[in-house]
Design a protein around this motif. Structure first.
Motif, PDB file in Angstrom:
ATOM      1  N   VAL A   7       0.307  -1.138   0.124  1.00 34.27           N
ATOM      2  CA  VAL A   7       0.011   0.171  -0.054  1.00 34.27           C
ATOM      3  C   VAL A   7       0.847   1.361  -0.303  1.00 34.27           C
ATOM      4  O   VAL A   7       0.148   2.098  -0.341  1.00 34.27           O
ATOM      5  N   ILE A   8       2.213   0.998   0.666  1.00 38.34           N
ATOM      6  CA  ILE A   8       3.019   2.895   0.633  1.00 38.34           C
ATOM      7  C   ILE A   8       3.385   2.061  -0.017  1.00 38.34           C
ATOM      8  O   ILE A   8       3.731   3.364  -0.995  1.00 38.34           O
ATOM      9  N   GLY A   9       4.142   1.412  -1.078  1.00 38.37           N
ATOM     10  CA  GLY A   9       4.251   1.757  -2.631  1.00 38.37           C
ATOM     11  C   GLY A   9       3.499   2.042  -4.037  1.00 38.37           C
ATOM     12  O   GLY A   9       4.068   2.559  -4.266  1.00 38.37           O
ATOM     13  N   ASP A  10       2.620   1.861  -3.708  1.00 34.56           N
ATOM     14  CA  ASP A  10       1.238   2.170  -4.580  1.00 34.56           C
ATOM     15  C   ASP A  10       1.383   4.040  -4.715  1.00 34.56           C
ATOM     16  O   ASP A  10       0.952   4.151  -4.965  1.00 34.56           O
ATOM     17  N   ALA A  11       1.100   4.182  -2.913  1.00 37.94           N
ATOM     18  CA  ALA A  11       0.907   5.335  -2.982  1.00 37.94           C
ATOM     19  C   ALA A  11       2.339   6.583  -3.089  1.00 37.94           C
ATOM     20  O   ALA A  11       2.123   7.070  -3.819  1.00 37.94           O
ATOM     21  N   LEU A  12       3.697   5.449  -2.856  1.00 38.80           N
ATOM     22  CA  LEU A  12       4.622   6.272  -3.363  1.00 38.80           C
ATOM     23  C   LEU A  12       4.376   6.616  -4.927  1.00 38.80           C
ATOM     24  O   LEU A  12       4.261   7.569  -5.934  1.00 38.80           O
ATOM     25  N   ARG A  13       3.634   5.361  -5.983  1.00 41.45           N
ATOM     26  CA  ARG A  13       3.962   5.660  -6.891  1.00 41.45           C
ATOM     27  C   ARG A  13       3.240   6.030  -7.956  1.00 41.45           C
ATOM     28  O   ARG A  13       3.388   7.145  -8.645  1.00 41.45           O
ATOM     29  N   ALA A  14       2.389   6.335  -7.639  1.00 35.30           N
ATOM     30  CA  ALA A  14       1.014   7.492  -7.365  1.00 35.30           C
ATOM     31  C   ALA A  14       1.491   8.635  -7.976  1.00 35.30           C
ATOM     32  O   ALA A  14       1.306   9.093  -8.950  1.00 35.30           O
ATOM     33  N   ARG A  15       1.494   9.173  -6.527  1.00 36.25           N
ATOM     34  CA  ARG A  15       2.091  10.435  -6.274  1.00 36.25           C
ATOM     35  C   ARG A  15       3.454  11.193  -7.795  1.00 36.25           C
ATOM     36  O   ARG A  15       3.802  11.638  -8.249  1.00 36.25           O
ATOM     37  N   ARG A  16       4.472   9.907  -7.306  1.00 35.63           N
ATOM     38  CA  ARG A  16       5.361  10.093  -8.438  1.00 35.63           C
ATOM     39  C   ARG A  16       4.650  10.387  -9.311  1.00 35.63           C
ATOM     40  O   ARG A  16       5.156  11.342 -11.112  1.00 35.63           O
ATOM     41  N   GLN A  17       4.210   9.288  -9.838  1.00 31.89           N
ATOM     42  CA  GLN A  17       3.729   9.512 -11.506  1.00 31.89           C
ATOM     43  C   GLN A  17       2.388  10.143 -12.320  1.00 31.89           C
ATOM     44  O   GLN A  17       2.097  10.763 -12.575  1.00 31.89           O
ATOM     45  N   GLY A  18       1.446  10.558 -10.919  1.00 31.16           N
ATOM     46  CA  GLY A  18       1.272  11.942 -10.806  1.00 31.16           C
ATOM     47  C   GLY A  18       2.051  13.322 -11.114  1.00 31.16           C
ATOM     48  O   GLY A  18       1.019  14.643 -11.938  1.00 31.16           O
ATOM     49  N   GLN A  19       3.412  13.303 -10.539  1.00 25.17           N
ATOM     50  CA  GLN A  19       3.841  14.271 -11.088  1.00 25.17           C
ATOM     51  C   GLN A  19       4.473  14.365 -12.683  1.00 25.17           C
ATOM     52  O   GLN A  19       5.345  15.185 -12.478  1.00 25.17           O
ATOM     53  N   HIS A  20       4.316  13.202 -13.269  1.00 27.78           N
ATOM     54  CA  HIS A  20       5.227  13.034 -14.153  1.00 27.78           C
ATOM     55  C   HIS A  20       6.373  12.767 -14.213  1.00 27.78           C
ATOM     56  O   HIS A  20       7.442  13.403 -15.123  1.00 27.78           O
ATOM     57  N   ARG A  21       6.768  12.043 -13.644  1.00 28.36           N
ATOM     58  CA  ARG A  21       8.489  12.280 -12.759  1.00 28.36           C
ATOM     59  C   ARG A  21       8.872  10.599 -12.948  1.00 28.36           C
ATOM     60  O   ARG A  21       7.966  10.109 -12.913  1.00 28.36           O
ATOM     61  N   SER A  68      -1.276   9.044   6.476  1.00 29.25           N
ATOM     62  CA  SER A  68      -2.729   9.027   6.183  1.00 29.25           C
ATOM     63  C   SER A  68      -3.574   8.114   5.556  1.00 29.25           C
ATOM     64  O   SER A  68      -4.173   8.018   5.568  1.00 29.25           O
ATOM     65  N   GLU A  69      -3.257   8.612   3.816  1.00 26.03           N
ATOM     66  CA  GLU A  69      -3.388   8.262   2.486  1.00 26.03           C
ATOM     67  C   GLU A  69      -3.774   6.308   3.259  1.00 26.03           C
ATOM     68  O   GLU A  69      -4.452   5.755   2.326  1.00 26.03           O
ATOM     69  N   VAL A  70      -2.400   6.545   3.433  1.00 26.10           N
ATOM     70  CA  VAL A  70      -1.956   4.268   3.501  1.00 26.10           C
ATOM     71  C   VAL A  70      -2.885   4.008   4.426  1.00 26.10           C
ATOM     72  O   VAL A  70      -3.627   3.092   4.040  1.00 26.10           O
ATOM     73  N   LYS A 108      -7.455  -1.002  -5.961  1.00 27.46           N
ATOM     74  CA  LYS A 108      -7.216  -2.272  -7.208  1.00 27.46           C
ATOM     75  C   LYS A 108      -5.198  -1.976  -7.294  1.00 27.46           C
ATOM     76  O   LYS A 108      -5.422  -3.092  -7.733  1.00 27.46           O
ATOM     77  N   ALA A 109      -4.763  -1.239  -7.333  1.00 25.70           N
ATOM     78  CA  ALA A 109      -3.766  -1.156  -7.417  1.00 25.70           C
ATOM     79  C   ALA A 109      -3.065  -2.884  -6.110  1.00 25.70           C
ATOM     80  O   ALA A 109      -2.060  -3.360  -6.354  1.00 25.70           O
ATOM     81  N   THR A 110      -3.335  -2.282  -5.459  1.00 23.81           N
ATOM     82  CA  THR A 110      -2.419  -2.212  -4.408  1.00 23.81           C
ATOM     83  C   THR A 110      -3.092  -4.437  -3.924  1.00 23.81           C
ATOM     84  O   THR A 110      -1.888  -5.016  -3.890  1.00 23.81           O
ATOM     85  N   LEU A 111      -4.352  -4.529  -4.949  1.00 25.30           N
ATOM     86  CA  LEU A 111      -4.850  -6.720  -4.544  1.00 25.30           C
ATOM     87  C   LEU A 111      -4.075  -7.296  -5.709  1.00 25.30           C
ATOM     88  O   LEU A 111      -5.216  -7.743  -5.615  1.00 25.30           O
ATOM     89  N   HIS A 112      -3.722  -6.465  -6.385  1.00 25.74           N
ATOM     90  CA  HIS A 112      -3.081  -7.792  -7.035  1.00 25.74           C
ATOM     91  C   HIS A 112      -2.044  -8.886  -6.508  1.00 25.74           C
ATOM     92  O   HIS A 112      -0.781  -8.555  -6.518  1.00 25.74           O
TER      93      HIS A 112
END
Length: 125
Positions: A7-21, A68-70, A108-112
């Motif tokens: 869940v932490i990894g998914d949250a970090l990836r979502a933030r990074r990708q949301g910034q297009h980095r 908090s998101e996690v 959705k991303a977490t439960l694979h």
């Protein structure tokens, strides 16, 4: 069961990708190796609180926001009954297990999930 590191990894990836980095940009800014950051985002490694703070800083986010998101995602997972639906009838085999999320959610991303084959343990005498 939902793994905290996933869940932490998914949250970090979502933030990074949301910034297009890229991973490289964030790993450089956080002073962590690209490979290790990738493993954290994929939920394969547990990051220390210091490392999480550095990654959040590199993303321009507060550690408390991420946690908090996690926490909200974990609470949602705990309260959702019947979230997982087996796709393959052979789910009891020793091979891969596929699951699908019945409804749209942050999970959705977490439960694979993939179950790895059992390995025989050999003890030397």
């Amino acid at each position: 069961m939902v793994l905290l590191r996933r869940v932490i990894g998914d949250a970090l990836r979502a933030r990074r990708q949301g910034q297009h980095r890229t991973l490289r940009e964030v790993s450089t800014a956080a002073n962590v190796s690209l490979g290790y950051l990738s493993e954290i985002e994929r939920g394969q490694k547990e990051a220390s609180s210091e490392l999480l703070a550095a990654i959040c800083d590199a993303l321009g986010a507060r550690l408390s926001e991420l946690l908090s998101e996690v926490s909200n995602t974990l609470a949602l997972a705990e309260n959702m009954e019947g979230v997982l639906v087996p796709i393959d009838e052979k789910a009891s085999s020793d091979r891969d297990v596929s699951v699908s999320v019945r409804q749209e959610s942050p999970l959705k991303a977490t439960l694979h999930a993939t179950r790895k084959p059992k390995r025989d343990i050999v003890y030397a005498a």
